[in-house]
Structures are given as C-alpha cells and as structure tokens.
Motif scaffolding. Structure first.
Motif, PDB file in Angstrom:
ATOM      1  N   PHE A 379      -1.193   6.859   1.901  1.00 28.15           N
ATOM      2  CA  PHE A 379      -0.208   5.659   1.201  1.00 28.15           C
ATOM      3  C   PHE A 379       0.564   6.457  -0.030  1.00 28.15           C
ATOM      4  N   LYS A 380       0.260   7.646  -0.330  1.00 30.52           N
ATOM      5  CA  LYS A 380       0.837   8.406  -1.463  1.00 30.52           C
ATOM      6  C   LYS A 380       2.339   8.410  -1.393  1.00 30.52           C
ATOM      7  N   ASP A 381       3.124   7.755  -2.084  1.00 32.19           N
ATOM      8  CA  ASP A 381       4.670   8.018  -2.072  1.00 32.19           C
ATOM      9  C   ASP A 381       5.315   7.743  -0.724  1.00 32.19           C
ATOM     10  N   VAL A 382       4.698   6.900   0.072  1.00 29.95           N
ATOM     11  CA  VAL A 382       5.484   6.757   1.372  1.00 29.95           C
ATOM     12  C   VAL A 382       6.239   5.383   1.472  1.00 29.95           C
ATOM     13  N   ASP A 383       7.293   5.320   2.290  1.00 36.65           N
ATOM     14  CA  ASP A 383       8.224   4.101   2.530  1.00 36.65           C
ATOM     15  C   ASP A 383       7.578   2.970   2.971  1.00 36.65           C
ATOM     16  N   ALA A 384       6.736   3.399   3.788  1.00 31.23           N
ATOM     17  CA  ALA A 384       5.941   2.074   4.628  1.00 31.23           C
ATOM     18  C   ALA A 384       4.550   2.835   5.308  1.00 31.23           C
ATOM     19  N   VAL A 385       3.795   1.870   5.552  1.00 27.78           N
ATOM     20  CA  VAL A 385       2.466   2.385   6.128  1.00 27.78           C
ATOM     21  C   VAL A 385       2.567   1.530   7.588  1.00 27.78           C
ATOM     22  N   PHE A 386       2.099   2.233   8.515  1.00 24.99           N
ATOM     23  CA  PHE A 386       1.985   1.765   9.952  1.00 24.99           C
ATOM     24  C   PHE A 386       0.409   1.696  10.105  1.00 24.99           C
ATOM     25  N   ILE A 387       0.142   0.478  10.819  1.00 26.36           N
ATOM     26  CA  ILE A 387      -1.421   0.151  11.371  1.00 26.36           C
ATOM     27  C   ILE A 387      -0.976   0.492  13.027  1.00 26.36           C
ATOM     28  N   LEU A 388      -1.529   1.554  13.499  1.00 26.47           N
ATOM     29  CA  LEU A 388      -1.284   1.707  14.865  1.00 26.47           C
ATOM     30  C   LEU A 388      -2.683   1.757  15.982  1.00 26.47           C
ATOM     31  N   THR A 389      -3.817   1.879  15.078  1.00 27.94           N
ATOM     32  CA  THR A 389      -5.002   1.349  15.754  1.00 27.94           C
ATOM     33  C   THR A 389      -5.864   0.379  15.152  1.00 27.94           C
ATOM     34  N   GLU A 390      -6.792  -0.428  15.880  1.00 28.39           N
ATOM     35  CA  GLU A 390      -7.240  -1.293  15.134  1.00 28.39           C
ATOM     36  C   GLU A 390      -8.803  -0.962  14.670  1.00 28.39           C
ATOM     37  N   TRP A 391      -8.905   0.203  14.101  1.00 33.25           N
ATOM     38  CA  TRP A 391     -10.123   0.512  13.307  1.00 33.25           C
ATOM     39  C   TRP A 391     -10.265  -0.498  12.120  1.00 33.25           C
ATOM     40  N   PRO A 392     -11.741  -1.096  12.211  1.00 30.91           N
ATOM     41  CA  PRO A 392     -12.137  -1.916  11.154  1.00 30.91           C
ATOM     42  C   PRO A 392     -11.893  -1.272   9.792  1.00 30.91           C
ATOM     43  N   GLU A 393     -12.136  -0.146   9.673  1.00 29.20           N
ATOM     44  CA  GLU A 393     -11.874   0.462   8.305  1.00 29.20           C
ATOM     45  C   GLU A 393     -10.503   0.438   7.618  1.00 29.20           C
ATOM     46  N   PHE A 394      -9.447  -0.064   8.471  1.00 27.64           N
ATOM     47  CA  PHE A 394      -8.190  -0.242   8.105  1.00 27.64           C
ATOM     48  C   PHE A 394      -8.096  -1.714   7.662  1.00 27.64           C
ATOM     49  N   ASP A 395      -8.871  -2.427   8.091  1.00 22.31           N
ATOM     50  CA  ASP A 395      -8.912  -3.956   7.668  1.00 22.31           C
ATOM     51  C   ASP A 395      -9.554  -4.077   6.429  1.00 22.31           C
ATOM     52  N   SER A 396     -10.497  -3.131   5.927  1.00 19.43           N
ATOM     53  CA  SER A 396     -11.123  -3.453   4.475  1.00 19.43           C
ATOM     54  C   SER A 396     -10.498  -2.486   3.556  1.00 19.43           C
ATOM     55  N   ILE A 397      -9.184  -2.092   3.753  1.00 20.23           N
ATOM     56  CA  ILE A 397      -8.695  -1.053   2.882  1.00 20.23           C
ATOM     57  C   ILE A 397      -8.363  -2.187   1.550  1.00 20.23           C
ATOM     58  N   ASP A 398      -8.487  -1.523   0.482  1.00 25.27           N
ATOM     59  CA  ASP A 398      -7.792  -2.441  -0.756  1.00 25.27           C
ATOM     60  C   ASP A 398      -6.443  -2.137  -0.905  1.00 25.27           C
ATOM     61  N   TYR A 399      -5.749  -2.919  -0.279  1.00 30.36           N
ATOM     62  CA  TYR A 399      -4.110  -2.603   0.015  1.00 30.36           C
ATOM     63  C   TYR A 399      -3.493  -2.895  -1.566  1.00 30.36           C
ATOM     64  N   GLU A 400      -4.135  -3.732  -2.126  1.00 29.85           N
ATOM     65  CA  GLU A 400      -3.380  -4.105  -3.623  1.00 29.85           C
ATOM     66  C   GLU A 400      -3.434  -2.811  -4.377  1.00 29.85           C
ATOM     67  N   LYS A 401      -4.728  -2.146  -4.472  1.00 32.52           N
ATOM     68  CA  LYS A 401      -4.733  -0.814  -5.178  1.00 32.52           C
ATOM     69  C   LYS A 401      -3.924   0.143  -4.545  1.00 32.52           C
ATOM     70  N   PHE A 402      -4.187   0.432  -3.107  1.00 29.13           N
ATOM     71  CA  PHE A 402      -3.389   1.549  -2.555  1.00 29.13           C
ATOM     72  C   PHE A 402      -1.664   1.285  -2.466  1.00 29.13           C
ATOM     73  N   GLY A 403      -1.470  -0.117  -2.715  1.00 27.07           N
ATOM     74  CA  GLY A 403       0.073  -0.481  -2.646  1.00 27.07           C
ATOM     75  C   GLY A 403       0.738  -0.011  -3.778  1.00 27.07           C
ATOM     76  N   LYS A 404      -0.093   0.264  -5.031  1.00 28.45           N
ATOM     77  CA  LYS A 404       0.385   0.781  -6.180  1.00 28.45           C
ATOM     78  C   LYS A 404       0.779   2.323  -6.024  1.00 28.45           C
ATOM     79  N   ILE A 405       0.384   3.102  -5.104  1.00 22.85           N
ATOM     80  CA  ILE A 405       0.742   4.364  -5.038  1.00 22.85           C
ATOM     81  C   ILE A 405       1.890   4.861  -3.738  1.00 22.85           C
TER      82      ILE A 405
END
Ligand code: NAD
Length: 437
Positions: A379-405
């Motif tokens: 997430f750090k300093d990226v222009d965008a994030v891509f979800i390409l595999t449906e791991w449940p771990e990616f569903d439970s990410i704190d996007y609000e928090k990581f969006g800030k970086i």
C-alpha cells in the motif's frame, strides 16, 4: 489395499496421503528426486492446508513411503494410480507424454502372475485408456502380465483438497472389467458418496465435461458483468438472484478477471480439440474461451483508460498472484497474466500473496517488481492497489488505515471482493467487475 501412486504433485501426493490415512499401504513415486527427498523429510513441495501434518502422520504410522524406485513402487501396488501432469501441448491438446512414459514404466516393472489395476487419475482425453493399455503392454515386452485399466478422474480443488478427498460429491470409476470396478468401489465405499460406475470413455469424458461446464458458468456471469457495466445493473445482485434458483445454484457465479489455473484453461481447450478431432465444432466452448480472454482485456482497459498505456511513472500494489485462494499454484494464473501486462506497460509493482510469493518470484523475477510478505507493504506510496486473487485475508484488510499510506486511493478489484459503496465512502476510487459504483 496396497496402493501405488505415480506422480506426487497436487493430485498424487494428496491422494496418496489420504489413501494411507484411510488405512491403506501406500507407495508414492515421482521421477523428481528433489520432491521425493523433501517428502521423506516431511517437507511439502506444494502448499496445501493440512498436508504436511497428514503426510508426517502416515509416515510415522508406517503406511506411506515416497520413492523414485519404479521397480519397488510398481511391484508394491495392486492398485496403481497414474497422477502425472497432462499440460497443454502447443496445439492446445493434452500432452500425454508423461502418462505414456509412466504407463511404459508400469509395464516394464509389473510382476507376471499378479493381477494389477492401472488407474488413470490424471485428466486425459476420451479414448486415452486404449493408449495407456498399449503402452503398458509395450513396456512389459514379452513378459506375460495380468492387468486391467480403469479411469478414476479426480475432482479435488487445490486449497481444500484433503477435505474434498474425504467429502467428495461423487466418485467416478470407469472400466471394462467388473473386477477392477469392484476393487475401486471397495476403496471408496466408506465415503458415503454416490459411486458412478461406468465405461472408460464416459468416465474420461465426465471430468472434461464437468470442468468445461464450470468454466462456462464463469464465462457466462462474466459476460453478464459486461451487460451490467453498460446498463447500470450490479452483477453481484444479478448473480445472487440467479444463484438462489436451485436449478442454477450460487457457485461459480462470481464475475471477475476470468478463470485460470492448471486445469480449466487446458481442459476446456483439450475438450474443444477432442471435439474438433471428432469432426464436431463445439461453438459454445469457443465462446467460453473467447469470453475468458476478453474479460482480462476489459479489466486492463479500465487501467489504460485511467492512466494511458505508458505506466512508467506509476507504482501499483498487487494483492494476490495465485490462480485462486488457498494455494501457492500460479500455473496459468490470470493474476500473473495481468501483472505481466502491467509490468509490460512500464509499471513498478509491489506484490504480496499469502502462499504464492516464491512461485511468483520464480516465474516473474525481480524486474520492476518487489515482493512483500506483509500486506501493508503493497500500500505504501502506490498509485493504486489491485486485488487479483480472492484470498479472504484481503477482504479483512483495514482499507481505511492502509488507504492513508497510499499515494492515491484507487482500487482495482478484479475479484469483486469489496463493497463498492463502502470503498467509495472511505474515499477510494473503486473499479470492480460489473459493479454499480
Ligand atoms: P503436478 O504437475 O503437480 O504433478 C505431476 C507430477 O508427476 C510431478 O511431480 C512430476 O514430476 C511427476 N511425473 C511426471 N512424469 C512422471 C513419470 N513418468 N513418472 C512419475 N512421475 C512423473 O500435476 P497435478 O496438478 O497434480 O495434476 C496431475 C493430473 O491431475 C493432471 O492431469 C491434472 O489435470 C489432474 N487434476 C489436477 C487437479 C489440480 O487441482 N491440480 C485437480 C483434478 C485433476
């Protein structure tokens, strides 16, 4: 029963361990010495939940051996399962060289005067059993051998394969010999699952038909996602409404970037080839394959539309490279194919995957790519994030928090894992597949 497994990949190793767990005496053989050495030490050459513990258990209990010694392995088994790979050849048909080499070796070491059943578990085109038989006889040479061939296609799913082997919806066994069918039936009868006993050709075709049908379902909902994008409907709602119809069912109705993996693409293509070789143009399957290719392109078009086709100053975070969740397998992964396209356009990439990082690194190397074990790292300093595999771990990410970086809060969700409304409320620009934003 005394069972031999030829080929200890995703199918062979799991089947061998599970048969041993059922109380049988199993020898697993592979031509890959490194794999066998790892298995003997209790280190798994593949990632599959629960496999390491199961293999260690059956080794300790004395019912599971791994070897490269063909003579010992073939002499051991009254049931010999061929579980080697059947990848696509250049023309799109199944490459049966591994199956035929294994068959010849089985013939070579088969003991005279002892009845053996040679079972193809690998996915092979209808009619292959005749060639398996011919190759066994060729391998046996002048020796008199007493055997039958059978087909027992495998339906396990990577990621849940041990569970699947114990909880299968059905078992399919095909043979011309009642003796062989009865032996296979006794292997599986404790499973409380219907056993479809059939002829060899039908058994072989069942596996391809099942995979092609599932791929068709995926391509169908992907086509619907295109209509959704053009009309303002939401494919998740459409799929929900369709899937609650018991004639349709909810599974394989998740729109996304298309099907991939080591089975669907090659099996659909091989079935199409079988059909052409038998002078029938299976047009529906052609459409399924076309739709699958286009689905990936449509997804990439969203990227080109936003950034143009030169991504040299762009940095993307990638969540997932395995062909699906629960596995380290990246063979024919659509995620990897998309990663290659993004890198090809000049993007710098940060990739994470809970299980497939090592395989991804082997396939893609380091050029323009950094690998991160930690989700936060992509997430750090990226222009965008891509979800390409449906791991449940990616569903439970704190996007609000990581969006800030992130440099920009943009998400390309190739698996429709997230809720567009929630993401939009969190300030993300959200691109899904067939979703109403
Ligand atoms: P894999 O590539 O993981 O394993 C195949 C193994 O066979 C390898 O370890 C290889 O070294 C070994 N091998 C090759 N030639 C050999 C020979 N002559 N003698 C002994 N070993 C040999 O393949 P996989 O994913 O386990 O698939 C095996 C078959 O099962 C394929 O036909 C596949 O289509 C089918 N299948 C796979 C899955 C799946 O989810 N992976 C599910 C159902 C069916």
């Amino acid at each position: 029963m005394k069972i031999t497994i030829i080929g200890t990949g995703y199918v062979g190793l799991v089947s061998g361990a599970v048969f041993a767990d059922w109380g049988h005496d199993v020898v697993c053989l592979d031509v890959d010495q490194e794999k066998i050495d790892m298995i003997k030490k209790g280190v798994m050459p593949i990632y599959e939940e629960g496999l390491e513990e199961l293999v260690k258990k059956v080794i300790d209990e004395g019912r599971f051996k791994a070897t490269t010694d063909y003579k010992m392995a073939v002499e051991h088994g009254e049931l010999i399962f061929i579980c080697v790979g059947t990848p696509s050849n250049q023309a799109g048909a199944a490459n049966l060289n591994y199956v035929f080499n294994a068959s010849k070796s089985i013939g070579k070491f088969m003991k005279s005067g002892e009845y053996t059943v040679v079972i193809t578990k690998s996915t092979v085109p209808v009619g292959t059993h005749q060639k398996v038989k011919k190759n066994i006889l060729e391998g046996a040479g002048k020796k008199k051998v007493d055997f039958d061939v059978a087909s027992n296609p495998e339906f396990l799913r990577e990621g849940t394969s041990i569970y699947d082997a114990n909880n299968t919806d059905r078992v399919v066994v095909g043979s011309d010999s009642d003796k062989a069918l009865n032996m296979l039936e006794s292997l599986y009868k404790h499973l409380n699952a219907p056993i479809v006993k059939t002829d060899l050709a039908s058994a072989e075709l069942i596996k391809y038909s099942a995979n092609a049908f599932l791929a068709t379902k995926i391509s169908f909902i992907n086509e619907i996602s295109q209509i959704c994008e053009r009309t303002g409907a939401d494919v998740v709602n459409v799929a929900k409404g369709m899937g609650l119809d018991s004639r349709i069912g909810p599974k394989f109705l998740n729109a996304g970037i298309g099907y991939g993996g080591s089975c669907f693409p090659k099996d659909v293509e091989a079935l199409y080839r079988t059909s052409s070789e038998n002078f029938y143009d299976f047009r529906l399957l052609r459409g399924v394959m076309d739709a699958n290719e286009r689905q990936k392109e449509y997804f990439l078009e969203k990227v080109w539309n936003k950034y143009g086709k030169n991504l040299s100053n762009i940095k993307f975070g990638i969540l997932g490279s395995a062909f699906k969740n629960g596995t380290d397998d990246t063979r024919k992964s659509v995620a990897v194919s998309i990663i290659k396209s993004l890198r090809g356009a000049g993007a710098n990439l940060l990739i994470t995957d809970p299980a497939a990082l090592s395989n991804t690194k082997n396939e893609l190397g380091d050029k323009h790519i950094n690998y991160s074990k930690k989700i936060e790292g992509v997430f750090k300093d990226v222009d965008a994030v891509f979800i390409l595999t449906e791991w449940p771990e990616f569903d439970s990410i704190d996007y609000e928090k990581f969006g800030k970086i992130m440099k920009k809060k943009v998400i390309f969700d190739g698996r429709n894992l997230l809720d567009p409304e929630t993401m939009t409320k969190l300030g993300f620009e959200y691109f899904g597949v067939g979703r109403k934003v």
